[in-house]
Design an enzyme around this catalytic site. Structure first.
Site, PDB file in Angstrom:
ATOM      1  N   ASP A 192     -15.873 -71.989 -16.489  1.00 46.13           N
ATOM      2  CA  ASP A 192     -15.417 -71.349 -15.255  1.00 46.13           C
ATOM      3  C   ASP A 192     -13.899 -71.176 -15.376  1.00 46.13           C
ATOM      4  O   ASP A 192     -13.138 -72.140 -15.240  1.00 46.13           O
ATOM      5  CB  ASP A 192     -15.771 -72.226 -14.053  1.00 46.13           C
ATOM      6  CG  ASP A 192     -15.390 -71.540 -12.753  1.00 46.13           C
ATOM      7  OD1 ASP A 192     -14.512 -70.654 -12.779  1.00 46.13           O
ATOM      8  OD2 ASP A 192     -15.962 -71.897 -11.712  1.00 46.13           O
ATOM      9  N   LYS A 209      -8.646 -41.161 -21.317  1.00 46.23           N
ATOM     10  CA  LYS A 209      -9.555 -40.005 -21.415  1.00 46.23           C
ATOM     11  C   LYS A 209      -8.896 -38.941 -22.274  1.00 46.23           C
ATOM     12  O   LYS A 209      -7.716 -38.632 -22.099  1.00 46.23           O
ATOM     13  CB  LYS A 209      -9.863 -39.442 -20.014  1.00 46.23           C
ATOM     14  CG  LYS A 209     -10.796 -40.337 -19.202  1.00 46.23           C
ATOM     15  CD  LYS A 209     -11.202 -39.652 -17.911  1.00 46.23           C
ATOM     16  CE  LYS A 209     -11.926 -40.616 -16.981  1.00 46.23           C
ATOM     17  NZ  LYS A 209     -13.336 -40.802 -17.281  1.00 46.23           N
ATOM     18  N   ASP A 253      -8.669 -47.373  -4.792  1.00 49.98           N
ATOM     19  CA  ASP A 253      -9.583 -47.336  -5.937  1.00 49.98           C
ATOM     20  C   ASP A 253      -9.239 -46.204  -6.914  1.00 49.98           C
ATOM     21  O   ASP A 253      -9.322 -46.370  -8.124  1.00 49.98           O
ATOM     22  CB  ASP A 253     -11.018 -47.156  -5.412  1.00 49.98           C
ATOM     23  CG  ASP A 253     -12.058 -47.316  -6.499  1.00 49.98           C
ATOM     24  OD1 ASP A 253     -11.921 -48.245  -7.308  1.00 49.98           O
ATOM     25  OD2 ASP A 253     -13.005 -46.506  -6.541  1.00 49.98           O
ATOM     26  N   HIS A 285      -5.601 -43.623 -10.764  1.00 44.22           N
ATOM     27  CA  HIS A 285      -6.038 -42.475 -11.575  1.00 44.22           C
ATOM     28  C   HIS A 285      -5.326 -41.173 -11.165  1.00 44.22           C
ATOM     29  O   HIS A 285      -4.828 -40.434 -12.011  1.00 44.22           O
ATOM     30  CB  HIS A 285      -7.547 -42.265 -11.454  1.00 44.22           C
ATOM     31  CG  HIS A 285      -8.371 -43.479 -11.807  1.00 44.22           C
ATOM     32  ND1 HIS A 285      -7.945 -44.418 -12.705  1.00 44.22           N
ATOM     33  CD2 HIS A 285      -9.592 -43.898 -11.390  1.00 44.22           C
ATOM     34  CE1 HIS A 285      -8.876 -45.368 -12.818  1.00 44.22           C
ATOM     35  NE2 HIS A 285      -9.878 -45.074 -12.029  1.00 44.22           N
ATOM     36  N   LYS A 308     -15.988 -40.164  -2.664  1.00 48.40           N
ATOM     37  CA  LYS A 308     -17.345 -40.528  -3.070  1.00 48.40           C
ATOM     38  C   LYS A 308     -18.308 -39.611  -2.321  1.00 48.40           C
ATOM     39  O   LYS A 308     -17.982 -39.101  -1.255  1.00 48.40           O
ATOM     40  CB  LYS A 308     -17.656 -41.974  -2.669  1.00 48.40           C
ATOM     41  CG  LYS A 308     -16.710 -43.006  -3.266  1.00 48.40           C
ATOM     42  CD  LYS A 308     -17.194 -43.473  -4.613  1.00 48.40           C
ATOM     43  CE  LYS A 308     -16.300 -44.547  -5.195  1.00 48.40           C
ATOM     44  NZ  LYS A 308     -16.484 -44.741  -6.634  1.00 48.40           N
TER      45      LYS A 308
HETATM   46  C1  BG6 Z   1     -12.985 -46.694 -11.401  1.00 46.23           C
HETATM   47  C2  BG6 Z   1     -13.285 -46.837  -9.938  1.00 46.23           C
HETATM   48  O1  BG6 Z   1     -11.663 -47.059 -11.683  1.00 46.23           O
HETATM   49  O2  BG6 Z   1     -13.178 -45.345 -11.780  1.00 46.23           O
HETATM   50  C3  BG6 Z   1     -14.691 -46.375  -9.614  1.00 46.23           C
HETATM   51  O3  BG6 Z   1     -13.135 -48.203  -9.571  1.00 46.23           O
HETATM   52  C4  BG6 Z   1     -14.899 -44.974 -10.124  1.00 46.23           C
HETATM   53  O4  BG6 Z   1     -14.949 -46.428  -8.226  1.00 46.23           O
HETATM   54  C5  BG6 Z   1     -14.497 -44.875 -11.591  1.00 46.23           C
HETATM   55  O5  BG6 Z   1     -16.271 -44.660  -9.976  1.00 46.23           O
HETATM   56  C6  BG6 Z   1     -14.545 -43.442 -12.057  1.00 46.23           C
HETATM   57  O6  BG6 Z   1     -14.359 -43.439 -13.448  1.00 46.23           O
HETATM   58  P1  BG6 Z   1     -14.908 -42.237 -14.315  1.00 46.23           P
HETATM   59  O7  BG6 Z   1     -14.407 -42.509 -15.672  1.00 46.23           O
HETATM   60  O8  BG6 Z   1     -16.406 -42.294 -14.206  1.00 46.23           O
HETATM   61  O9  BG6 Z   1     -14.361 -41.003 -13.689  1.00 46.23           O
END
Ligand code: BG6
Length: 503
Positions: A97, A201, A254, A259, A359
């Site tokens: 743990d 990517k 998120d 991103h 989403k």
């Molecule tokens: C993650 C998020 O960082 O990226 C997720 O926490 C999201 O919620 C994901 O679905 C998307 O990644 P990708 O590569 O599928 O666009």
């Protein structure tokens, strides 16, 4: 022009290393990290002397753990190939743990025995755990003496210890600063690899190649020619089994904080002096530092938020966010956000950047749309219907159907002066053979090789949180309403935000 393999850097296979993955039984390790390591191994990019130590609480026998590795490494599952067998043999499990101080004696002993047995001095600690555990694990790594290779008691001149930390890195500006303080009190910046997998990517890396090698774009890549830039990250998926995490996070933390802002920095940065990590990250940082702070006095002029209600995607009904399991019926967490952002510098003055992420959109789609200003004078007005489409658009499709398209207008064949929008397309799938490498493959290889270019530096992270935190506070204080939208639609305002049409 012929191919130029490895324009700036050569791909090199890693040196032998002990990779210790904290949180090996989690989704991320199973779905992303282990498959990436396996693929690197098959490509000959992971040194066969590498040892991969999974650390987790679950009790596994050797046979069960081997089965777990097999099921995580895609085509290793069931396959009896030599590669699969060799990869499985590189893995060991340390049951502990990692949140408990007294467990670290066992972890240390395990790592030490492995290193001595296989004569390896280099360590990569991969924190693939819930973010709330990051600070504690880093502290315990340090307190137990694991942060320096000296703990091996063998001569290890030139050995490295690196740490890979997953996103989300912090919860807001204060927690990000506190995490940075802790991590930087133990490791130096060049030992820390903060992951945003979007930077791994292929299509996101290509933004730099596209901008800085194709000389024709630079003269028009500024406020004289560009009208606006949209960066969209749309997913058709809901929150799946991540209710606990997502309900505390929301789409802004998120996706947009990391991103979307990382893609924005690639689009907006100045050409770096070179491709080394600090040159690139210095330029990205300047973009974040030039972002005009969010206008809290008129929040709805630059922020829209939504949450999905029940709807339909691909012909199938999907539940409302508040009906997802483990989500509070009264939750107001945003699953959709649109932000209008300005960058106050010479290149971008007055050009709005629209960041949208959501989403339960109709389809999965990540793209950057650069809309150019229309021609200064239209001589065809009297002949044909001229719509807003007169603006040229450059669409960088990050996923799926990765590629780049330039939308231009042409004359429709015939005796009339009819206009038609056509597309000049580059598609990865038709231009290149084979699947694109997975983001995690690239990033793990870079971390093993000590290249931090595609990882976020502490000051970048803090600058991004500096911008985002007031927006989060504004939502928390309900200064902007989180409106409902039907799952499968394009968000609460459907096609329009701040006068922008996103349809
Ligand atoms: C993650 C998020 O960082 O990226 C997720 O926490 C999201 O919620 C994901 O679905 C998307 O990644 P990708 O590569 O599928 O666009």
């Amino acid at each position: 022009m012929n191919d130029c393999p490895g324009v700036a850097k050569d791909v090199k296979s890693s040196d032998p290393c002990v990779i210790a993955i904290f949180g090996i039984t989690g989704d991320l390790a199973r779905k992303k990290i282990l498959p990436a390591l396996y693929n690197l191994f098959k490509m000959g990019l992971l040194n066969p002397r590498t040892r991969i130590i999974g650390i987790g609480r679950r009790k596994y026998s050797n046979i069960e753990y081997n089965e777990y590795i097999k099921s995580s490494a895609p085509d290793a599952a069931g396959a009896e190939s030599q590669a699969a067998a060799d990869f499985i043999a590189m893995n060991d499990y340390c049951c502990a743990d990692f949140n408990l101080p007294y467990e670290y004696a066992g972890i240390k002993d395990f790592l030490k025995k492995t290193a001595v047995k296989y004569k390896i001095c280099d360590f990569l600690y991969y924190l693939s755990t819930p973010p709330a555990d990051f600070e504690r694990i880093i502290t315990l790594i340090h307190d137990s003496g694991l942060s320096k290779p000296d703990f091996l008691d063998i001569s290890c001149a030139g050995a490295f210890v690196r740490v890979v930390i997953e996103k989300p890195y912090g919860y807001d500006i204060d927690s990000a600063k506190s995490l940075n303080r802790k991590v930087l009190s133990i490791f130096s910046e060049d030992q820390i690899y903060r992951i945003d997998h979007y930077l791994g990517k292929e299509t996101v890396q290509n933004i730099m190649i596209f901008r800085f090698i194709n000389g024709i774009f630079e003269p028009i890549w500024n406020q004289n020619y560009i009208d606006n830039v949209q960066i969209r990250v749309f997913e058709s998926e809901g929150i799946g089994s991540r209710a606990n995490y997502f309900d505390r996070s929301g789409i802004i933390r998120d996706i947009i904080q990391n991103h979307s802002l990382q893609m924005l920095s690639m689009i907006a940065m100045e050409p770096p002096a070179s491709m080394d990590a600090d040159s690139v990250r210095n330029e990205k940082l300047k973009v974040f530092q030039s972002m005009r702070p969010f206008d809290g006095s008129n929040p709805s002029s630059s922020l829209a938020a939504g949450q999905y209600a029940a709807g339909e995607i691909g012909g199938a009904p999907v539940p409302a966010y508040t009906d997802e399991s483990n989500i509070d019926k009264n939750s107001e967490t945003e699953t959709f956000a649109a932000i209008k952002l300005l960058i106050d510098n010479w290149r971008w003055a007055g050009v709005p950047f629209y960041l949208t992420a959501a989403k339960r959109m109709p389809e999965r789609l990540t793209e950057v749309i650069v809309t150019f200003k229309p021609a200064p004078h239209l001589i065809f007005n009297n002949f044909c219907h001229v719509s807003e489409q007169v603006s040229n658009k450059l669409v960088i499709r990050v996923q799926p159907d990765e590629g780049i398209s330039l939308k231009i207008l042409c004359k429709k064949p015939g005796f009339e002066m009819g206009l038609h929008t056509v597309s000049m397309d580059f598609n990865y799938s038709s231009a290149f053979d084979g699947a694109l490498p997975e983001a995690y493959e690239r990033l793990i290889l870079d971390a093993l090789n000590g290249d931090a270019t595609l990882f976020m530096r502490s000051d970048e992270i803090e600058a991004a949180w500096d911008y985002i935190t007031p927006i989060l506070n504004c939502l928390k204080n309900r200064e902007v309403k989180v409106k409902k939208y039907a799952a499968g639609s394009l968000g609460p305002e459907l096609c329009g935000f701040f006068g922008l049409n996103i349809c």
